[in-house]
Each structure stands twice: as structure tokens, then as C-alpha cells.
Enzyme design. Sequence first.
Site, short mmCIF file in Angstrom:
data_model
loop_
_atom_site.label_atom_id
_atom_site.label_comp_id
_atom_site.label_asym_id
_atom_site.label_seq_id
_atom_site.Cartn_x
_atom_site.Cartn_y
_atom_site.Cartn_z
N CYS A 264 40.51 44.02 35.58
CA CYS A 264 41.31 43.26 34.58
C CYS A 264 42.43 44.22 34.17
O CYS A 264 42.39 44.83 33.11
CB CYS A 264 40.47 42.91 33.37
N ALA A 265 43.41 44.34 35.01
CA ALA A 265 44.27 45.53 34.95
C ALA A 265 45.55 45.39 34.12
O ALA A 265 46.12 46.39 33.69
CB ALA A 265 44.64 45.96 36.36
N PRO A 267 48.39 44.93 31.29
CA PRO A 267 49.67 45.29 31.90
C PRO A 267 49.69 46.65 32.60
O PRO A 267 50.75 47.10 33.02
CB PRO A 267 50.61 45.30 30.70
N GLY A 268 48.54 47.30 32.71
CA GLY A 268 48.49 48.51 33.53
C GLY A 268 48.41 49.82 32.76
O GLY A 268 48.59 50.89 33.34
N LYS A 270 45.78 51.32 31.56
CA LYS A 270 44.69 52.15 32.09
C LYS A 270 44.93 52.43 33.57
O LYS A 270 44.67 53.54 34.04
CB LYS A 270 43.35 51.48 31.83
N ASP A 288 44.22 41.05 38.51
CA ASP A 288 44.29 40.28 37.26
C ASP A 288 44.45 38.81 37.62
O ASP A 288 44.93 38.48 38.71
CB ASP A 288 45.47 40.75 36.39
N ASP A 331 37.81 46.23 32.30
CA ASP A 331 38.37 46.30 30.93
C ASP A 331 38.56 44.84 30.50
O ASP A 331 39.65 44.29 30.59
CB ASP A 331 39.70 47.06 30.97
N CYS A 384 38.14 45.99 23.65
CA CYS A 384 38.67 46.44 22.35
C CYS A 384 38.13 45.50 21.27
O CYS A 384 38.82 45.15 20.33
CB CYS A 384 40.19 46.50 22.35
#
Length: 432
Positions: A264-265, A267-268, A270, A288, A331, A384
Site C-alpha cells: 500500500c505504497a 504516495p511513497g 515509506k 497501490d 502500510d 497510523c
Amino acid sequence: MAVEKPREIAVRILKQHAEGRDYVEILLETALADASLSPADRGLCQELVYGLVRWQATLDWLIVRKTGGRTQKPLLQILLRLGLYQMFWLDRIPNHAVVHEAVEIARRLGFGPQSGFVNAVLRGYLRERAETEKLLEELKIKQPHLGSSHPEWLVERWHARWGGARTTQLLEWNNTPPATFARINTLRTDTAKLTAQWNSEGVRFLVRNWEWMGDGLVFQLESHPPLASLASFQQGWFYVQDPSTLLAVQELKTQPGETVLDLCAAPGGKTTLIAQQMKNQGHIVAADVSADRLKLIQENCARLGVTCVKTILLPNLNSQPSTSYDRVLVDAPCSNTGVMRRRVDLRWRIRPEEIERLRKAQLELLRQAAPRLRPGGVLVYSTCSLEPEENQNVVKQFLSEHAEFKLRSERELLPFIDGVDGAYVARLERTP
Ligand code: SAM
């Protein structure tokens, strides 16, 4: 053409927001891009828009007291909130000017007949200023959801978990405008170059360290020109992200040359930090479900000089050679309750039933991720969210279904303990 003032722009944005046109951050960004305001007026406009959204429940409580609960037209309600917010939350505008301006804006927007009403409500509070300030302080204690402007169900949920004192700290945290943090991009620069460049660009910053990250990796930006206008930004010398987001990557512990799936990348944030950890050597598949958001990963990688990332629009992962990855990061999309100070209108959008829906989706993502990891590989699950249903409970259920996985570490970052946005990170290993 008449020049719009910051308060009028704020009212226009808030009206669009009340009509459900978009997230308030996006409405503000669009409006400010089109407006020719001084930096001070831009700051005021943002403060008014965010302040009114954050403090909406408390402001409406004040309005109900003086209007007998009568429902106002949305625009009139916004004007009353605007006057009261400036009166009780800001001290840079004299109170008589606040009332005068609210009445003037009401007239200009076609509420001439109601301008006397606006005047009466605001003047009433002007006369009772000290008593009202005391009432507002008491309200925070007696009815925290109204005094600190949060949904009641959320306050009850947090209170049951952490008790009164910590819940109060969390509510205050959510109501405080967040600091901006920048992570240095060591693929493009080093600390000496970046800080010298910032000094020449008028960026004021502090070095910040938390124990889950390397030294000199994160800076708190105290004041700065618009970031996108800076050469240091355009050249990709830093990426803006909260320190809490570094923990998941830290736990992934990637090495140069490895293969990584970031499920689940977008906007990048991580993905690009993983690439930095891998010294841009190896293969990262950044997947994504959102094509628009996938473009953000590509833009960020290009700006930051990351070349080891391939983006994949889901559900096309199966078209990939059936690699078994060394590391997988999930994520997951979540309720975002750990980042409420940054997502200004989230508290009014989130519904209790969402948490159960998200829990199921998160578990499903872990189930999809599991077979893609090689034996002996590391799977990191992060959110989060502050809610155990989305965090510990998801991992517990996943482990009960997958005996080949072991929980190696689990950590929760809490704003009132760690002084960063909320986050949850679990590190799992697939047995060799
Ligand atoms: N890892 C990102 C970063 O650090 O910048 C943030 C990811 S954000 C928390 C969650 C992402 O999951 C969103 O970009 C969303 O589009 C994506 N998403 C939502 N449902 C998904 C699914 N079923 N599979 C994969 N990604 C999904």
C-alpha cells in the site's frame, strides 16, 4: 476586479466544505493557489479555515446558547463561528473589528437583513467575555467532546482505554496545528550540504532525534518559504514526513540488493525511505489500488533520485513473476485516528462502523501479503490508527490463521507519550 480578503476567502472555502465538495485541505490549497495574498494573509486564511473546522462543535455550542438552538442558514452559521473563533481563540484582531467585519461580510454576501442578528450574537459574547472563557474551560472538563470539539463516541472510546488525563492530552494534541518535519534524502545530499542550502534559502530548522531512527535523519522546520519553491526541494534533497512514519521502515531493516514488496505504497513516503535504506540497490515493487496516487510515487521517486522502484497498479500483482520477496510492508489504509491533527476534518467524517470495515480489509491485505514472502523473510504491518481493532487485533487474528508466522516485535507510538503522530508497527517473520 475586487480583491478578496483572507476572511472572505476563508468563508468561501468553509461554505464549499459544508456542501461536501472536498477535503478542507484540498479546498484551501486550491483557493490559495488562485488568490494573491501576502504570506501573513495566507497564514490567517489557513488559521481561520482549520480553526473553524477543528473547533466546530465548541463554536456551535456557543452559538446554540445565544440563539435558542434555532438552525441558521449554513453561511450565517459560518459567519458566527468566524466571529467567535477570532474572539476566543485568536488574540491578534481587536474584538470590535471582529464584530464589525463579520457584519460587513454578512451584508456583502446578501445577508443584510440578518446582519443585526450577527451583530447581536457577537456583541452579546463581547460583553460576557470573561464568563465565557471560564465556561469554555469548564466545558473541557465536564463535556470534553464539546469543550475539545470531537465526536462523543471517539472521546468515550479513548477515555475507556486511557482514562481522563491522557484523553485530554490527546484531544489537545489533535487541536494543535502540527509541526512540519523533513527527512533528509541521503541519495541526493548530506547533512552539511542540506543545512547550508537551507540557511541560504531562509529555512529555519532544528535537528530532531527519536530513538527509532538514525541520527541526523529528521529536521523540524520552524519557518520556511513555500517548500515547493525551494531548490533544495526541487532537487529532492528532502521529503516531508512525520517522524512516526520512519518506524515501520526501521523495523523492515532492508539491506541493499534485497527484493521488497510495498503493498500500500502511495504516495511513497515509506517506499522512498526504504530505497534510501537500500542505497538504491535492489528491487522494490510499490503497489497501490489508486492510479492517481501511484503517479505520486513516480513523481516522488523522480524528484528524490530513486531508481530501484517499480510501481504496480493493483490488482495486477499477479502479472509479476512470482517472486518471493525478502521483505513485505503492509502500510494499511486505516481510520487515521493517530494523525487527526493533520487531517483537519477527519474527526467529522469518521464513523464507528468504519473501524470494523477497515479491520476486515486490513486482515485481507495481510492474507494477500503472506504467500509473497520467502521463508525467513520479514513482514511489517503498520497503520497510523490508534485503535486496537485495526492494530493488535488484526495481527493476532492473522497469526492465529498463519502458524508459519511469528511476531518478533510490536510497537505503538502515542502522541501523548512519544510526542509524534500515532502509529502502530508489528514485525513478523516467516519461519525458514
Ligand atoms: N505507505 C504510504 C506512504 O508511506 O507514503 C502511505 C499508504 S496509505 C496509509 C494507504 C494506501 O493504501 C493508500 O495509498 C491507498 O490508496 C492504498 N490502498 C487502499 N486499499 C488498498 C488495497 N486493497 N490494496 C493496496 N493498497 C490499498
